[in-house]
Design an enzyme around this catalytic site. Structure first.
Site, mmCIF file in Angstrom:
data_model
loop_
_atom_site.group_PDB
_atom_site.id
_atom_site.type_symbol
_atom_site.label_atom_id
_atom_site.label_comp_id
_atom_site.label_asym_id
_atom_site.label_seq_id
_atom_site.Cartn_x
_atom_site.Cartn_y
_atom_site.Cartn_z
ATOM 1 N N ASP A 80 9.967 64.195 -35.367
ATOM 2 C CA ASP A 80 9.111 65.378 -35.186
ATOM 3 C C ASP A 80 8.082 65.486 -36.300
ATOM 4 O O ASP A 80 8.235 64.900 -37.375
ATOM 5 C CB ASP A 80 9.950 66.654 -35.128
ATOM 6 C CG ASP A 80 10.684 66.947 -36.438
ATOM 7 O OD1 ASP A 80 11.252 66.006 -37.025
ATOM 8 O OD2 ASP A 80 10.691 68.124 -36.868
ATOM 9 N N GLU A 173 13.659 67.608 -37.946
ATOM 10 C CA GLU A 173 13.810 67.693 -39.401
ATOM 11 C C GLU A 173 12.911 68.775 -39.978
ATOM 12 O O GLU A 173 13.300 69.481 -40.921
ATOM 13 C CB GLU A 173 13.467 66.337 -40.034
ATOM 14 C CG GLU A 173 13.791 66.228 -41.524
ATOM 15 C CD GLU A 173 12.667 66.710 -42.441
ATOM 16 O OE1 GLU A 173 12.911 66.870 -43.645
ATOM 17 O OE2 GLU A 173 11.542 66.921 -41.938
#
Length: 407
Positions: A80, A173
């Site tokens: 991400d 994350e």
């Protein structure tokens, strides 16, 4: 394929995570990149590459015959990108033989200035990759992914002896929610390294203790003509709370191991207001004292404005991994050796943030963080060099070899 070529492919995937979502992953578009990475792993011969329902990609390269007893190690990067800036429609700019001066970022009106990022001077002569100013680049952490896969591919092609190598690519994350569902048994490594740091050669095993704090304020609204002695303006109480915190202990006025209170959001009305803080501190004792100070301020506000006017919710997000890394410090020494073999000056750094590795270390997988070569993450000034990425790939290759030599 070189690492930068992979990066330029991966930035086309829109993988911004969503801090407001309660799903796993927080944005299902992360699956698009997960499928691509699984496909690439299988092409390399990693037949056990797979994606689970939570969008974790796992795979492993079995040990070279005769090296089965070598300590299994792992490499981890996240898919991400930060929700702090646009991560869609990324259009990288590439500057060959970069001149070390300011860079105009497309037609956005933004300029990557040497005054703001002095390290740019040291990149003169390199091939610089930047954004066009309308998005972040996504090198955080797609550069880490690209470097891991490139190192793995080279190890396979060169037939370098190695122990078991475990790979994982993780979701979410950037919003701090993904790693809680990481499956240590499925991963299979004894030690691991996240590739999620800054400049090449950076080695981090000390990070902030982190908490998220939500302070909610209940005001009392009424007509301003009859407000005296009755109205309680929740917004003004919020301002009062923030003004009771040490004014110099904020991100823009601290560095190194100095902690801070970061007012992330402040919104509301007369009737109701909310302040959201990130609290950071390297020292466990000072971390506790920061949270205690906020609780004392809330108690003070309730004594002044009435019981239940202000409430506080504190959630510890991650802790300093140092205490989990020091008992197995050889994993840091091996990273230092690998950097030197790759022609990089190793740099032991204290990070003013956190990584998935911090959480993993407390879950039982000691996991320091390595630099990817990127800079200025989470915004339009993000940049990286092709040469820096190549150096990180060489460092990973040497790190794998160093473990294989420990027979």
């Amino acid at each position: 394929m070189r690492a930068y070529e992979r990066l330029l492919n991966y930035v086309n995937f829109w993988t911004t995570s969503d801090p407001e979502a309660d799903t796993m992953p927080t944005s299902f578009r992360q699956f698009d990149l997960a499928h691509q990475l699984t496909y690439e792993l299988k092409l390399m011969g990693i037949d056990n590459a797979r994606i689970n329902n939570d969008c974790f990609v796992y795979g492993s390269l079995e040990a070279t015959p005769g090296y089965e007893h070598v300590t299994p190690i792992g490499f981890i990067a996240h898919m991400d990108t930060s929700p702090e800036f646009n991560g869609r429609h990324v259009h990288p700019q590439i500057f060959e033989n970069y001149n070390g001066e300011d860079v105009t970022l497309g037609t956005s009106g933004r300029v990557l200035r040497v005054l703001d990022f002095p390290r740019l001077k040291t990149l003169k002569g390199s091939t610089l990759i930047t954004t066009d100013g309308t998005s972040l680049l996504g090198a955080d952490d797609k550069a880490g992914i690209a470097e891991i896969l490139t190192a793995l591919e080279t190890i396979i092609q060169d037939k370098r002896p190695h122990g078991k190598i475990c790979i994982a690519f993780t979701p979410d994350e950037e919003v701090g929610t993904g790693i809680a569902r990481f499956n240590l048994d499925e991963f299979g490594a004894k030690y691991a390294y996240t590739l999620d740091g800054w400049e090449e050669g950076e080695i981090v095993y000390e990070n902030f203790n982190a908490a998220s704090v939500v302070i909610s304020i209940n005001g009392k609204n009424m007509h301003t003509g009859r407000a005296k002695g009755v109205m309680i303006n929740a917004q003004l109480i919020g301002i009062e709370i923030n003004n009771l915190l040490p004014p110099a202990e904020i991100p823009s006025k601290t560095e190194g191991r100095q902690g801070f209170f970061h007012l992330l959001h402040f919104h509301g009305s007369v009737e109701y207001a909310q302040l959201i803080y990130n609290v950071r501190e390297h020292s466990t004792d000072l971390f506790r004292k920061r949270k205690e100070l906020l609780c004392q301020i809330v108690e003070q506000m309730n004594e002044t404005y009435g019981e239940h006017t202000v409430s506080i919710a504190i959630n510890d997000v991650y802790y300093n991994m140092k205490e989990k890394i020091e008992p197995c410090f050889q994993i840091i020494e091996n990273a230092q050796k690998a950097a030197c073999r790759a022609g990089i000056q190793p740099k032991i750094r204290v990070t003013r943030g956190g990584t998935d590795g911090a959480s993993l270390s407390f879950m039982g997988l000691p996991c320091p963080n390595l630099g990817t070569g990127g800079q200025a993450f989470h915004g339009p000034y993000e940049h990286i060099t092709i040469e820096g990425m190549d150096q990180v790939v060489r460092m990973l290759q040497e790190l794998i070899t160093i473990y294989a030599e420990e027979q």
